[in-house]
Design an enzyme around this catalytic site. Structure first.
Site, PDB file in Angstrom:
ATOM      1  CG  HIS A   1      -3.921  -3.455   2.311  1.00 60.22           C
ATOM      2  ND1 HIS A   1      -3.103  -3.242   3.414  1.00 60.22           N
ATOM      3  CD2 HIS A   1      -4.495  -2.317   1.997  1.00 60.22           C
ATOM      4  CE1 HIS A   1      -3.059  -1.935   3.507  1.00 60.22           C
ATOM      5  NE2 HIS A   1      -4.122  -1.288   2.611  1.00 60.22           N
TER       6      HIS A   1
ATOM      7  CB  CYS B   1      -1.095  -0.338   1.203  1.00 54.30           C
ATOM      8  SG  CYS B   1      -2.452   1.138   1.089  1.00 54.30           S
TER       9      CYS B   1
ATOM     10  CD  GLU C   1      -2.086  -6.345   4.398  1.00 49.75           C
ATOM     11  OE1 GLU C   1      -1.628  -6.795   3.512  1.00 49.75           O
ATOM     12  OE2 GLU C   1      -2.421  -5.247   4.829  1.00 49.75           O
TER      13      GLU C   1
END
Lengths: 203, 251
Positions: free
Chosen positions: A180, A82, A182
């Site tokens: 992202h 990001c 994750e």
């Protein structure tokens, strides 16, 4: 084979999600303190939520600029997420006058007024077929700023949001994601695993 | 373009889900971790957890709940309910929330929005609003479980909040919530017309068609709760219907 992952705390939030994602892949990340930690680490993660200027301020304050830029230039395993991706570039409209790491040529600009800003949601990622890490799929984005085109000498993938936006750039062991990974479900987890596997082989 | 989002919501009281899904043979329908995992598996795009605890002791569980859910969740997590300070917000973000939602505390003290957004970023800062129709053609903000009508105009309030740094609006129609008669589309049109940030529709969903209407009215996301909790439908079924209706959700 377990890889030593070191997180560079460039932003205030977002670290818990990144740590949780690595733990689900049986990796316990540690945190960088000084510039030596960054130079020595097998694999480095630059997470990022927050403003460009504030993050570069922190990087310069602790002396992380040289080792980070060095790792990127050498293609050593580094994952930027990001804001982390944006910091690799030369500058950002978000913080005029602030120098990014400059490890990747180009600038970061604000999303246009015709679209909802920030982009908060899932968007399709279309990889360059030469990508080492990225498969086609859906990724979660949370960004108000973006890079518009993939620079020469870098392999990239793009998404569409108010025009083309760079979703990843990569070279060697370096993978930078505007989204992202994750927070991108199983697709994101598989991406992280591929990056880890390569880091384990490269270092 | 980014896909419209389907967002399951969990109400949690002292660390336990208030209305968990009871139809799936779950080991423990009151465990927020199990519920969140189920919604993730079914294709939920994000999870919202609202703390509805009545007491400070109950609210004390929120950080622990957030951390536990974070361990299993690979999709975004928004936590709200009783967030009154930057310290509350920080604790939740550090525990694993990706976004925090503020509601009545922001009505009391709008600067709270700016404090959180300046510190953590607009993309972490959600303004939750409960909106009730006023006699004429408008809506006012209600707080305190709907018991207090503030007289604050909703369209003005969202403009103020976005100006202070709110990056997303979670817009609940107080009148429609729980009625299963559809989202308040006029409310959605008014608010999405007033600001350029993402708006999540909430309150009144009964079926996929309601979600289609909300998205066509400008919402970038639809929050669903009781239709999931009561076993009327699942996230997967809703998404299949949305895709058939031409709404490009993440499959």
């Amino acid at each position: 084979m377990s890889v030593d992952v070191t997180i560079v705390p460039t932003g205030l939030a977002n670290i818990a999600s990144v740590v949780a994602a690595f733990r689900r892949l049986d990796v316990e990340p540690r945190f960088a303190n000084d510039s030596d930690d960054i130079a020595r680490a097998d694999a480095v993660v630059m997470p990022g939520v927050g403003a460009f200027g504030a993050a570069m301020g922190r990087i310069d304050e602790v002396g992380w600029r040289e080792p980070l830029a060095g790792r990127i230039s050498a293609g050593r395993p580094t994952l930027a997420v990001c804001l982390g991706l944006q910091l690799l570039f030369e500058k950002s409209e978000e913080s005029p006058g602030v120098h990014g790491l400059g490890a990747v040529p180009g600038a970061v600009t604000r999303l246009p007024g015709e679209v909802t800003v920030p982009q908060l949601g899932w968007n399709r990622v279309t990889p360059d077929e030469r990508s080492r890490f990225v498969e086609p799929g859906w990724a979660y984005f949370a960004n108000s700023y973006r890079v518009e085109s993939v620079p020469d000498d870098w392999i990239g993938t793009t998404a569409d949001y108010g025009g083309t936006l760079v979703s990843t750039v990569e070279r060697g062991g370096v993978l930078a994601c505007q989204f992202h990974p994750e927070l991108s479900g199983e697709w994101g987890s598989a991406l992280l695993q591929r990056w880890l596997d390569a880091a384990g082989r490269d270092s | 373009m980014a896909a419209p989002r389907v967002i399951p919501c969990l109400d949690v009281d002292a660390g336990r889900v208030v209305k968990g899904i009871r139809f799936q043979g779950l080991r423990d329908a009151g465990d927020p971790v199990i519920q969140a995992e189920l919604y993730q598996k079914q294709g939920g795009d994000e999870i919202v957890i609202l703390d509805v605890s009545a007491t400070p002791e109950g609210r004390g569980h929120a950080v622990e709940t957030t951390a536990s859910v974070r361990e299993v969740l690979a999709i975004p997590l928004t936590v709200g309910g009783g967030v009154r300070s930057t310290a509350n917000a920080q604790a939740l973000l550090e525990a694993g929330a990706d976004k925090v939602a503020v509601n009545s505390a922001a009505v009391d003290r709008p600067e709270l929005i700016a404090e959180i957004a300046d510190r953590f970023g607009s993309q972490c800062t959600v303004l939750a609003i409960d909106a009730a129709r006023t006699g004429d053609d408008g809506w006012e903000v209600v707080v305190n479980g709907g018991r207090t009508r503030t007289g604050l105009d909703v369209e003005e309030w969202v403009r103020t909040a976005v100006g202070l740094g709110a990056g997303e609006i979670l817009l609940t129609s107080w009148d429609r919530d729980g009625t299963r008669s559809g989202y308040d589309l006029e409310l959605l049109t008014a608010v999405t017309g007033a600001v350029g940030v993402p708006v999540i529709a909430s309150g009144g969903a009964d079926n996929a068609q309601h979600l289609v209407e909300a998205i066509e009215a400008g919402a970038t996301a639809a929050l669903i709760a009781s239709i999931l909790h009561d076993g009327i439908t699942t996230v997967s079924t809703l998404k299949e219907s949305l895709l058939s209706a031409g709404i490009g959700v993440r499959p």
